[in-house]
Scaffold this active site. Structure first.
Site, PDB file in Angstrom:
ATOM      1  N   ARG A  61     -16.416  91.227  32.478  1.00  0.00           N
ATOM      2  CA  ARG A  61     -16.440  91.378  31.018  1.00  0.00           C
ATOM      3  C   ARG A  61     -17.260  90.285  30.343  1.00  0.00           C
ATOM      4  NH1 ARG A  61     -11.115  93.211  32.467  1.00  0.00           N
ATOM      5  NH2 ARG A  61     -10.397  91.077  32.302  1.00  0.00           N
ATOM      6  N   GLU A  98      -3.186  82.511  40.910  1.00  0.00           N
ATOM      7  CA  GLU A  98      -1.729  82.390  40.996  1.00  0.00           C
ATOM      8  C   GLU A  98      -1.270  82.632  42.442  1.00  0.00           C
ATOM      9  OE1 GLU A  98       0.147  84.851  38.132  1.00  0.00           O
ATOM     10  OE2 GLU A  98       2.166  84.150  38.660  1.00  0.00           O
TER      11      GLU A  98
HETATM   12  P1  AMP Z   1      -8.026  82.385  33.859  1.00  0.00           P
HETATM   13  O1  AMP Z   1      -8.840  81.987  35.056  1.00  0.00           O
HETATM   14  O2  AMP Z   1      -6.545  82.239  34.106  1.00  0.00           O
HETATM   15  O3  AMP Z   1      -8.472  81.665  32.604  1.00  0.00           O
HETATM   16  O4  AMP Z   1      -8.234  83.947  33.652  1.00  0.00           O
HETATM   17  C1  AMP Z   1      -9.364  84.401  33.002  1.00  0.00           C
HETATM   18  C2  AMP Z   1      -9.859  85.720  33.554  1.00  0.00           C
HETATM   19  O5  AMP Z   1      -8.802  86.651  33.801  1.00  0.00           O
HETATM   20  C3  AMP Z   1     -10.786  86.348  32.551  1.00  0.00           C
HETATM   21  O6  AMP Z   1     -11.942  86.839  33.239  1.00  0.00           O
HETATM   22  C4  AMP Z   1      -9.983  87.460  31.892  1.00  0.00           C
HETATM   23  O7  AMP Z   1     -10.769  88.594  31.737  1.00  0.00           O
HETATM   24  C5  AMP Z   1      -8.799  87.710  32.849  1.00  0.00           C
HETATM   25  N1  AMP Z   1      -7.469  87.657  32.175  1.00  0.00           N
HETATM   26  C6  AMP Z   1      -6.490  86.735  32.388  1.00  0.00           C
HETATM   27  N2  AMP Z   1      -5.392  86.984  31.651  1.00  0.00           N
HETATM   28  C7  AMP Z   1      -5.666  88.087  30.928  1.00  0.00           C
HETATM   29  C8  AMP Z   1      -4.937  88.854  29.931  1.00  0.00           C
HETATM   30  N3  AMP Z   1      -3.695  88.535  29.546  1.00  0.00           N
HETATM   31  N4  AMP Z   1      -5.559  89.934  29.387  1.00  0.00           N
HETATM   32  C9  AMP Z   1      -6.816  90.270  29.768  1.00  0.00           C
HETATM   33  N5  AMP Z   1      -7.554  89.609  30.688  1.00  0.00           N
HETATM   34  C10 AMP Z   1      -6.998  88.530  31.266  1.00  0.00           C
END
Ligand code: AMP
Length: 178
Positions: A61, A98
């Site tokens: 995205r 995670e």
């Molecule tokens: P992070 O590495 O935890 O910051 O996760 C970011 C990535 O996971 C991004 O590419 C987001 O598109 C996806 N992502 C994580 N949590 C969500 C959420 N609650 N809703 C949509 N996309 C998410």
């Protein structure tokens, strides 16, 4: 369109992709022509203020927002890819999820040495993905001083982690919860 109008275009799907997650779906934002244009316009303004010379987007995205920003700004776009997609020898980085690990890859020749790179994704949660992408772009020769997102989930602390790592971090909107 105001940022509050854009916020209303984001669809929230509970329990996707697993129980307890509130999935913030940008499909409905990018599916609205004026909304997508306004989101990209706001993000491009911030990238311009940060002195962007290259826009890098995280698969998948981040490609949608990042590539639209780059085209609007007449800047190069660098895709930060999932593993096994690039047809050349790559720079790769593993990062913790995670459960387990994941990998991101970039073409080492894609970033001009010393170029100011603005990193783009749709959403920042824990910041693990963006931190790994920023490190990879640094190894490729870029200077990553700014990260831009459509959505921040501040309770997950990702924006704070990026700022602690010296990367100015900004998002169009924030949502409570996970
Ligand atoms: P992070 O590495 O935890 O910051 O996760 C970011 C990535 O996971 C991004 O590419 C987001 O598109 C996806 N992502 C994580 N949590 C969500 C959420 N609650 N809703 C949509 N996309 C998410």
């Amino acid at each position: 369109m105001t940022v509050e109008d854009l916020r209303l275009l984001v669809r929230t799907i509970p329990d996707f992709p697993k129980p307890g997650i509130l999935f913030r779906d940008v499909t409905t934002l990018i599916g609205n022509g004026p909304g997508f244009a306004a989101a990209v316009g706001h993000m491009a303004e911030r990238a311009e203020a940060a002195g962007a010379e290259v826009i890098a987007g995280i698969e998948a995205r981040g490609f949608v927002f990042g590539a639209a920003m780059a085209a609007r700004m007449s800047l190069p776009f660098v895709p930060v890819r999932k593993p096994g997609k690039l047809p050349v020898p790559v720079l790769a980085i593993d990062y913790a999820l995670e459960y387990g690990t994941d990998t991101l890859e970039v073409d080492p020749g894609a970033v001009p040495d010393g170029a100011r790179v603005v990193l783009v994704d749709d959403l920042i949660a824990t910041g693990g993905t963006a931190l790994a992408a920023a490190e990879l772009l640094r190894r490729a020769g870029g200077i990553v001083t700014q990260a831009l997102f459509a959505i921040d989930l501040p309770e997950l602390g990702g924006a704070r982690r990026l700022r602690d790592a010296g990367i100015a971090t900004d998002a169009l909107m924030a949502f409570e919860g996970h």
